[in-house]
Write a protein that holds these residues in place. Structure first.
Motif, PDB file in Angstrom:
ATOM      1  N   LYS A   1     -12.480  15.456  -6.406  1.00 24.81           N
ATOM      2  CA  LYS A   1     -11.636  15.135  -5.259  1.00 24.81           C
ATOM      3  C   LYS A   1     -12.476  14.596  -4.098  1.00 24.81           C
ATOM      4  N   LYS A   2     -13.623  15.229  -3.807  1.00 27.32           N
ATOM      5  CA  LYS A   2     -14.500  14.773  -2.725  1.00 27.32           C
ATOM      6  C   LYS A   2     -15.029  13.369  -3.009  1.00 27.32           C
ATOM      7  N   PHE A   3     -15.437  13.152  -4.259  1.00 23.47           N
ATOM      8  CA  PHE A   3     -15.967  11.846  -4.655  1.00 23.47           C
ATOM      9  C   PHE A   3     -14.904  10.771  -4.476  1.00 23.47           C
ATOM     10  N   ASN A   4     -13.703  11.042  -4.978  1.00 27.33           N
ATOM     11  CA  ASN A   4     -12.620  10.053  -4.881  1.00 27.33           C
ATOM     12  C   ASN A   4     -12.219   9.788  -3.431  1.00 27.33           C
ATOM     13  N   THR A   5     -12.253  10.829  -2.601  1.00 31.13           N
ATOM     14  CA  THR A   5     -11.915  10.654  -1.182  1.00 31.13           C
ATOM     15  C   THR A   5     -12.882   9.698  -0.502  1.00 31.13           C
ATOM     16  N   LEU A   6     -14.163   9.900  -0.771  1.00 34.38           N
ATOM     17  CA  LEU A   6     -15.184   9.018  -0.182  1.00 34.38           C
ATOM     18  C   LEU A   6     -15.061   7.603  -0.743  1.00 34.38           C
ATOM     19  N   CYS A   7     -14.781   7.521  -2.027  1.00 35.85           N
ATOM     20  CA  CYS A   7     -14.630   6.217  -2.677  1.00 35.85           C
ATOM     21  C   CYS A   7     -13.451   5.452  -2.066  1.00 35.85           C
ATOM     22  N   CYS A   8     -12.345   6.146  -1.851  1.00 34.25           N
ATOM     23  CA  CYS A   8     -11.155   5.501  -1.264  1.00 34.25           C
ATOM     24  C   CYS A   8     -11.384   5.115   0.191  1.00 34.25           C
ATOM     25  N   ALA A   9     -12.136   5.958   0.928  1.00 37.84           N
ATOM     26  CA  ALA A   9     -12.431   5.648   2.333  1.00 37.84           C
ATOM     27  C   ALA A   9     -13.271   4.374   2.427  1.00 37.84           C
ATOM     28  N   SER A  10     -14.263   4.250   1.539  1.00 32.88           N
ATOM     29  CA  SER A  10     -15.087   3.042   1.530  1.00 32.88           C
ATOM     30  C   SER A  10     -14.238   1.826   1.186  1.00 32.88           C
ATOM     31  N   THR A  11     -13.393   1.981   0.159  1.00 34.94           N
ATOM     32  CA  THR A  11     -12.509   0.878  -0.233  1.00 34.94           C
ATOM     33  C   THR A  11     -11.592   0.472   0.918  1.00 34.94           C
ATOM     34  N   LYS A  12     -11.050   1.469   1.616  1.00 35.52           N
ATOM     35  CA  LYS A  12     -10.120   1.197   2.721  1.00 35.52           C
ATOM     36  C   LYS A  12     -10.762   0.298   3.771  1.00 35.52           C
ATOM     37  N   TYR A  13     -11.995   0.588   4.150  1.00 36.31           N
ATOM     38  CA  TYR A  13     -12.630  -0.204   5.219  1.00 36.31           C
ATOM     39  C   TYR A  13     -13.056  -1.585   4.731  1.00 36.31           C
ATOM     40  N   TYR A  14     -13.449  -1.692   3.458  1.00 36.95           N
ATOM     41  CA  TYR A  14     -13.724  -3.030   2.926  1.00 36.95           C
ATOM     42  C   TYR A  14     -12.433  -3.857   2.921  1.00 36.95           C
ATOM     43  N   GLN A  15     -11.317  -3.222   2.526  1.00 31.93           N
ATOM     44  CA  GLN A  15     -10.043  -3.932   2.504  1.00 31.93           C
ATOM     45  C   GLN A  15      -9.593  -4.303   3.910  1.00 31.93           C
ATOM     46  N   MET A  16      -9.815  -3.405   4.879  1.00 28.66           N
ATOM     47  CA  MET A  16      -9.486  -3.724   6.267  1.00 28.66           C
ATOM     48  C   MET A  16     -10.270  -4.933   6.736  1.00 28.66           C
ATOM     49  N   PHE A  17     -11.539  -4.984   6.356  1.00 26.95           N
ATOM     50  CA  PHE A  17     -12.366  -6.144   6.723  1.00 26.95           C
ATOM     51  C   PHE A  17     -11.770  -7.419   6.122  1.00 26.95           C
ATOM     52  N   LEU A  18     -11.433  -7.359   4.847  1.00 30.03           N
ATOM     53  CA  LEU A  18     -10.876  -8.544   4.184  1.00 30.03           C
ATOM     54  C   LEU A  18      -9.533  -8.942   4.785  1.00 30.03           C
ATOM     55  N   GLU A  19      -8.695  -7.962   5.126  1.00 31.62           N
ATOM     56  CA  GLU A  19      -7.400  -8.258   5.732  1.00 31.62           C
ATOM     57  C   GLU A  19      -7.569  -8.943   7.092  1.00 31.62           C
ATOM     58  N   SER A  20      -8.655  -8.613   7.801  1.00 37.10           N
ATOM     59  CA  SER A  20      -8.886  -9.216   9.125  1.00 37.10           C
ATOM     60  C   SER A  20      -9.177 -10.707   9.036  1.00 37.10           C
ATOM     61  N   LEU A  21      -9.489 -11.179   7.816  1.00 34.67           N
ATOM     62  CA  LEU A  21      -9.789 -12.604   7.630  1.00 34.67           C
ATOM     63  C   LEU A  21      -8.530 -13.440   7.424  1.00 34.67           C
ATOM     64  N   ARG A  22      -7.413 -12.782   7.223  1.00 32.68           N
ATOM     65  CA  ARG A  22      -6.174 -13.521   6.957  1.00 32.68           C
ATOM     66  C   ARG A  22      -5.697 -14.263   8.209  1.00 32.68           C
ATOM     67  N   SER A  23      -4.998 -15.346   7.987  1.00 31.28           N
ATOM     68  CA  SER A  23      -4.413 -16.122   9.082  1.00 31.28           C
ATOM     69  C   SER A  23      -3.211 -15.357   9.637  1.00 31.28           C
ATOM     70  N   PRO A  24      -2.684 -15.786  10.799  1.00 30.52           N
ATOM     71  CA  PRO A  24      -1.514 -15.100  11.375  1.00 30.52           C
ATOM     72  C   PRO A  24      -0.305 -15.030  10.430  1.00 30.52           C
ATOM     73  N   ASP A  25      -0.197 -16.004   9.494  1.00 31.87           N
ATOM     74  CA  ASP A  25       0.931 -15.966   8.557  1.00 31.87           C
ATOM     75  C   ASP A  25       0.603 -15.171   7.294  1.00 31.87           C
ATOM     76  N   GLY A  26      -0.553 -14.501   7.285  1.00 34.16           N
ATOM     77  CA  GLY A  26      -0.874 -13.584   6.190  1.00 34.16           C
ATOM     78  C   GLY A  26      -1.631 -14.191   5.032  1.00 34.16           C
ATOM     79  N   LYS A  27      -2.031 -15.452   5.122  1.00 30.53           N
ATOM     80  CA  LYS A  27      -2.726 -16.107   4.011  1.00 30.53           C
ATOM     81  C   LYS A  27      -4.232 -15.858   4.089  1.00 30.53           C
ATOM     82  N   PHE A  28      -4.813 -15.571   2.920  1.00 29.40           N
ATOM     83  CA  PHE A  28      -6.273 -15.417   2.856  1.00 29.40           C
ATOM     84  C   PHE A  28      -6.891 -16.820   2.807  1.00 29.40           C
TER      85      PHE A  28
END
Length: 633
Positions: free
Chosen positions: A515-542
């Protein structure tokens, strides 16, 4: 010509004194709607002096008022000519010529000060033209240097750097040649219009002459910096600071900031001894500016309020330079000690420690050969401060921790001024440096649990700020924080797994660890995904094409997300299948993007190679899992 004791000469000297007073003193109080009032009055007096000097005929055939030529270049032949040609400075004709040249100089400076640059240049070049008739002597060498300094400043202000370089290098060459061939305290510019009884002492003349050359070095440091000659710029800057202390001609806080700024050049070049010396001197000299006024005093007086803010800000900026010193020292030590997977190489560590013992005796010699600041009054204080932090690369945790604690102390000092409320960018940059101090210290820590706690400290100081920052105004900073948080959680995940593997008696992991391992793994994934989402245009396109500044981070984020999905632990086949499909999707993105944009491959060579490999292997793994699921059903 009128003698120095005549009434006519005394009148000229009085006018000059009044012009100087108007320029240096009364102009400070000129109204904002008439800022040059006093300088215009000074100009009128200088013009009267010029007319008086021109009226003194001595039968020398008059002056050549032709247009002076362009900038000097510091060539040996021209320097030789300057020293050998023309009239002696102390002859009646030479004296008169030098005085006329001095008035032209002061008129030139006056016009430059009142923002009439073309007229200022003309007067300064007239001064140069008159000096062409004189050889360099103790009576006029200061004028030779001053006028070239002013022309150097003038051309530098127009971004004509090479022209400025020519004038300033000639000024330096004249100084060096004069000191070698004569060296006596020369006549100061003001003495051209001073009665005998008011002449300066030898000590005063020498100090003002040395100060003029110090200005030459100061301007040359800036010119070399603009020309990209950073090593020469640093050398001249260091010598300028040293001379300012020797001549006792400096503003403590300005001097301290310049020394602290110079330290940043040295430490990026691995010259930690010089960097530490600059910072120690900056801290000691900044104390000469006095105590910071209390908040109560600042509330009662606008002057005290401004002084309080300036002192606090500049001392906080010096503290930030100290943070960088400690951080770069730790980071360079990490680079020197890490193996090919980024871990501490103990064999290399032992080797460097042996070298350290052999080279210890050379440290003192290097210390003495460095350019040192300070007089007898300040040097001991500087040396005492230097002893508090090493200038040698730390080779183990104890040494690294000592450097870390010094850096952390300056983090506290810097944050006292650069608060989140009002200095968002500065405050976050300081926090990022604090986080980096923890990251590099963790490299030296052998205890895996303690390393994990250090990374947790990084998360604690950055996570809340990252989530609360306004994405519209602080997009780039949020991206930096997202990426750092993702990497930090990833590091913690690897460390937790290492601890679990060491503690487990079998290959299986208990549910708490999973559970601890998966929690840390998901937290890392979440912030990488947040970074990638920040690159999208205002209409949501990557974006189909990634800009250069986000190219590598975006592709690395995709690669890491793919890796993290494949590492998630689950006993449910459908969850395993989802994780593997997500992993494959992200690996394929890296491969396909680099195929569509071949120039991107160089930015992610190792990640691209592994992505290609995994994009080929994962489909087989996915098919085997599907087959098992069908068989079990």
């Amino acid at each position: 010509m009128a003698s120095n004791s005549s009434d006519e000469w005394n009148a000229i000297c009085d006018k000059f004194t009044n012009a100087q007073n108007l320029t240096d003193v009364k102009s400070r109080n000129d109204p904002k709607n008439d800022p040059f009032r006093s300088k215009y009055k000074a100009r009128d007096l200088l013009r009267e002096i010029h007319c008086s000097l021109k009226s003194f005929e001595v039968g020398d055939g008059g002056e050549d008022d032709g247009t002076a030529q362009g900038g000097d270049q510091p060539v040996d032949g021209q320097l030789e000519e300057i020293f050998e040609r023309g009239l002696a400075g102390d002859s009646p004709v030479g004296q008169r010529t030098a005085r006329l040249a001095a008035v032209e100089y002061y008129l030139g400076v006056n016009h430059v000060d009142t923002e009439e640059l073309s007229a200022g240049q003309e007067y300064l070049m007239n001064c140069m033209k008159l000096l062409e008739r004189c050889k360099v002597s103790s009576e006029n060498v200061s004028l030779f240097i001053h006028v070239r300094n002013q022309l150097g400043i003038l051309w530098a202000g127009r971004e004509e750097t090479e022209m400025a370089q020519g004038f300033l290098e000639m000024a330096e060459a004249i100084y060096l040649r004069y000191m070698k061939e004569d060296g006596s305290p020369p006549t100061d510019l003001v003495e051209h219009f001073t009665t005998n009884e008011k002449m300066l002492t030898h000590q005063e003349k020498n100090k003002k002459f040395e100060l003029a050359y110090t200005h030459t070095m100061y301007y040359l440091a800036q010119v070399y910096q603009n020309l990209g000659q950073t090593e020469r710029a640093a050398t001249y800057c260091h010598s300028t600071l040293q001379r300012q202390l020797q001549l006792n001609q400096f503003s403590p806080m300005e001097w301290a900031l310049n020394a602290a700024t110079l330290s940043q050049y040295y430490i990026t070049k691995g010259r930690y001894m010089e960097g530490r010396h600059c910072l120690s001197a900056a801290t000691v000299i900044s104390a000469l500016a006095g105590e910071v006024p209390s908040e109560a005093a600042a509330q009662e007086s606008e002057t005290e309020s401004e002084r309080r803010d300036q002192l606090r800000q500049k001392r906080a900026e010096i503290a930030r330079c100290w943070i960088k010193y400690c951080l770069i020292l730790l980071e360079d030590a990490k680079k020197a000690l890490e193996d090919n997977i980024g871990e501490l190489d103990t064999d290399l560590q032992d080797e460097l420690k042996r070298k350290r013992r052999l080279e210890a005796e050379e440290e003192e010699k290097g210390r003495k050969s460095a350019l040192l600041f300070g007089s007898e009054d300040t040097f001991d204080s500087i040396a005492t401060l230097e002893e508090k932090v090493s200038c040698l690369l730390p080779l183990d945790f104890t040494e690294a921790r000592n450097v870390f604690l010094v850096g952390q102390n300056y983090v506290t000092q810097a944050k006292e001024y650069f608060l989140m409320d009002g200095y968002v960018t500065d405050h976050i940059e300081i926090l990022q440096d604090h986080s980096a101090l923890f990251r590099t210290l963790a490299f030296f820590e052998e205890d895996v649990e303690r390393r994990c706690k250090m990374h947790k400290r990084r998360v604690d100081m950055l996570e809340t700020i990252c989530l609360e920052l306004n994405a519209q105004y602080y997009l780039m900073i949020r991206r930096q924080l997202m990426f750092e948080l993702a990497e930090t959680y990833n590091e913690m995940m690897d460390l937790k797994l290492t601890v679990a593997n060491r503690q487990a008696d079998t290959q299986s992991l208990d549910n708490h660890i999973i559970k601890k391992f998966n929690t840390l793994c998901c937290a890392s994934t979440k912030y990488y995904q947040m970074f990638l989402e920040s690159l999208r245009s205002p209409d949501g396109k990557f974006p189909e094409h990634l800009e250069e500044e986000v190219l590598r981070p975006a592709l690395v984020a995709r690669f890491r997300v793919a890796r993290l999905h494949s590492r998630l632990i689950s006993s449910l086949p459908l969850t395993q299948l989802d994780n593997l499909n997500n992993s494959l999707e992200n690996y394929k993105y890296v491969v396909e993007y680099c195929e569509a944009h071949p120039e991107a491959a160089a930015a992610v060579e190792s990640e691209l190679e592994l992505s290609k490999e995994m994009a080929g292997l994962l489909p087989l793994k996915i098919n085997r899992l599907k087959a098992r699921m069908v068989a079990n059903n």
